[in-house]
Write a protein that holds these residues in place. Structure first.
Motif, mmCIF file in Angstrom:
data_model
loop_
_atom_site.group_PDB
_atom_site.id
_atom_site.type_symbol
_atom_site.label_atom_id
_atom_site.label_comp_id
_atom_site.label_asym_id
_atom_site.label_seq_id
_atom_site.Cartn_x
_atom_site.Cartn_y
_atom_site.Cartn_z
ATOM 1 N N LEU A 1 0.811 -1.219 0.000
ATOM 2 C CA LEU A 1 0.000 0.000 0.000
ATOM 3 C C LEU A 1 0.843 1.267 0.000
ATOM 4 C CD1 LEU A 1 -2.948 -1.007 2.364
ATOM 5 C CD2 LEU A 1 -2.986 -0.764 -0.119
ATOM 6 N N ASN B 1 -10.243 3.142 -0.848
ATOM 7 C CA ASN B 1 -10.699 1.900 -0.235
ATOM 8 C C ASN B 1 -9.483 0.982 -0.237
ATOM 9 O OD1 ASN B 1 -11.538 -0.878 -0.125
ATOM 10 N ND2 ASN B 1 -13.628 -0.254 -0.623
ATOM 11 N N ARG B 2 -8.876 0.797 0.908
ATOM 12 C CA ARG B 2 -7.588 0.101 0.978
ATOM 13 C C ARG B 2 -7.671 -1.324 0.435
ATOM 14 N NH1 ARG B 2 -4.100 3.082 4.268
ATOM 15 N NH2 ARG B 2 -2.823 1.308 4.890
ATOM 16 N N GLY B 3 -8.815 -1.968 0.639
ATOM 17 C CA GLY B 3 -8.994 -3.317 0.110
ATOM 18 C C GLY B 3 -8.978 -3.323 -1.412
ATOM 19 N N GLU B 4 -9.639 -2.337 -2.020
ATOM 20 C CA GLU B 4 -9.646 -2.239 -3.478
ATOM 21 C C GLU B 4 -8.268 -1.902 -4.018
ATOM 22 O OE1 GLU B 4 -14.257 -0.893 -4.492
ATOM 23 O OE2 GLU B 4 -12.643 0.586 -4.555
ATOM 24 N N PHE C 1 -5.357 -2.617 -2.660
ATOM 25 C CA PHE C 1 -4.520 -3.807 -2.553
ATOM 26 C C PHE C 1 -4.891 -4.819 -3.641
ATOM 27 C CE2 PHE C 1 -3.216 -7.940 -0.987
ATOM 28 C CZ PHE C 1 -1.928 -7.689 -0.527
ATOM 29 N N LYS C 2 -6.188 -4.962 -3.892
ATOM 30 C CA LYS C 2 -6.652 -5.891 -4.924
ATOM 31 C C LYS C 2 -6.115 -5.480 -6.295
ATOM 32 C CE LYS C 2 -11.068 -6.866 -4.863
ATOM 33 N NZ LYS C 2 -12.523 -6.757 -5.123
ATOM 34 N N ASN D 1 -2.441 -6.316 -6.543
ATOM 35 C CA ASN D 1 -2.296 -7.761 -6.733
ATOM 36 C C ASN D 1 -2.613 -8.160 -8.169
ATOM 37 O OD1 ASN D 1 -2.331 -10.592 -6.478
ATOM 38 N ND2 ASN D 1 -3.321 -10.532 -4.503
ATOM 39 N N GLU E 1 -16.570 -9.313 -4.739
ATOM 40 C CA GLU E 1 -16.476 -8.784 -3.379
ATOM 41 C C GLU E 1 -16.236 -9.878 -2.345
ATOM 42 O OE1 GLU E 1 -19.830 -6.343 -2.548
ATOM 43 O OE2 GLU E 1 -19.421 -4.943 -4.185
ATOM 44 N N THR F 1 -14.270 -12.586 -0.060
ATOM 45 C CA THR F 1 -13.010 -12.409 0.683
ATOM 46 C C THR F 1 -11.968 -13.457 0.314
ATOM 47 O OG1 THR F 1 -13.937 -13.728 2.487
ATOM 48 C CG2 THR F 1 -14.166 -11.323 2.637
ATOM 49 N N PRO G 1 -8.877 -15.005 -1.040
ATOM 50 C CA PRO G 1 -7.626 -14.339 -1.443
ATOM 51 C C PRO G 1 -7.297 -14.594 -2.910
ATOM 52 C CG PRO G 1 -7.168 -16.217 0.010
ATOM 53 C CD PRO G 1 -8.648 -16.027 0.004
#
Length: 363
Positions: free
Chosen positions: A269, A281-284, A286-287, A290, A316, A318, A320
């Motif tokens: 990040l 959106n930190r999850g987005e 990171f995705k 990746n 959406e 979870t 991995p």
């Protein structure tokens, strides 16, 4: 389907543009006089920029209609080939994430293409400018990534012709008034037959930093070449930095090298453009990092196709994502930084292909 494929390929492979060829083109012919008037005779005040095959101008036609006008440079030896590619391919492709061709003109040495006008120019104008980038928060950047992927999926899988773009980069992603992305510049695009997904060429043309290793070294291009370019674009959108011409460290050749080091240090990040900290959106994010790495893996067989890319980005769940292998790097030592030149291959390559590489300007 295959009859149309054959007729289009036959036209593109011919070395002339005959009067009868106009019948197979699905967009209208504009007369040169109206184009000259609309652009004030190609005045510098109307110039929007310089594309890979010539300058682009803004034209204002009767009724106030604004149109982008690409004037192919007559000194380019491959001008007719690129012109035919664009006028035929784009006319047969219709998708909200592809730029729309409105017409063309060919008269004497003049070869002109007319497109829908994109008020916000190209993606690189925004993400690499420290002021303009502020207008692209994370939500908008993520929408742009998804839009590019959808346009690419249409080219590879859903259109009437299976198309490999071959020159996907941020400067070829145009933005409309609402910042929706549209893939442009199909001068280097190639049709592949039926269910084929790869081909090769004796003329290697592309942009340094976006070309996959197999294409740059061996002339082998495929849908996975476009996936590689898309992965570079994703990492550039996330970071706000160019893949080339930014990093000075001996430990990182380019943005991919720098990002990969952060990934291995579990600091992925930290790659994110600092202007996105509040909106992201930190999850987005990171995705996207990746997925970007999955797209730039060295072996094309390891890279996902665009359908899988979209699935990973929009899912959406979870679950991995797969762990990427080390990305491919282009060794700087054998690539010159002269814009649009031909180069000899490195000693490790035994191909006789001609290599022509354009460089994106540094920040």
């Amino acid at each position: 389907m295959y009859d149309m494929e054959r007729s289009v390929k036959s036209f593109l492979d011919s070395s002339e543009f005959k009067e009868g060829d106009k019948k197979g083109i699905d967009v209208p012919v504009f007369n040169l006089e109206s184009i000259l008037e609309a652009t004030n005779y190609f005045s510098n005040e109307n110039k929007l920029g310089e594309g890979g095959f010539g300058p682009v101008y803004k034209g204002i036609f009767l009724g106030g209609q604004e149109i982008a006008i690409k004037r192919l440079s007559s000194h380019l030896g491959q001008g007719l080939e690129e012109f035919k590619n664009e006028v035929v391919l784009i006319a047969k492709l219709q998708h909200r994430n592809l730029v729309r061709l409105l017409g063309y003109c060919i008269k004497g040495d003049e070869k002109i293409l007319l497109y829908e006008y994109m008020a916000n120019k190209s993606l690189d104008t925004f993400i690499f400018d420290r002021t303009l980038c502020l207008s692209l928060d994370w939500e908008k950047r993520f929408d742009i990534i998804l839009g590019i992927a959808r346009g690419l999926l249409y080219l590879h899988q859903d259109s009437r012709l299976r198309i490999i773009h071959r020159d996907l980069k941020t400067s070829n992603i145009l933005l409309d008034e609402e910042m929706n992305p549209k893939i442009s510049d199909f001068g280097l695009a190639r049709i592949v037959k039926g269910k084929e997904t790869e081909a090769n060429t004796m003329r290697i043309v592309g942009t340094y930093g976006y070309m996959s290793p197999k294409y740059a070294l061996d002339g082998l291009f495929s849908i996975k070449s476009d996936v590689f370019s898309f992965g570079v674009i994703v990492l550039e959108i996330v970071s706000g930095k160019r893949n080339t011409g930014f990093y000075q460290s001996k430990q990182a050749l380019n943005l991919l090298g720098y990002a990969w080091r952060l990934w291995n240090e579990e600091k992925a990040l930290d790659l994110m453009d600092q202007t996105l900290i509040e909106s992201c959106n930190r999850g987005e994010v990171f995705k996207c990092i990746n997925v970007g790495f999955l797209c730039v893996q060295e072996d094309p067989r390891d890279r996902p196709n665009v359908s899988n890319v979209l699935s990973m980005l929009t899912n959406e769940a979870t679950t991995p994502l797969p762990n990427p292998k080390e990305p491919a790097f282009v060794a700087k030592k054998w690539i010159s930084f002269a814009p649009s030149s031909s180069f000899d291959k490195p000693e490790t390559s035994h191909s006789n292909n001609e290599l022509t590489v354009s460089t994106e300007p540094g920040r």
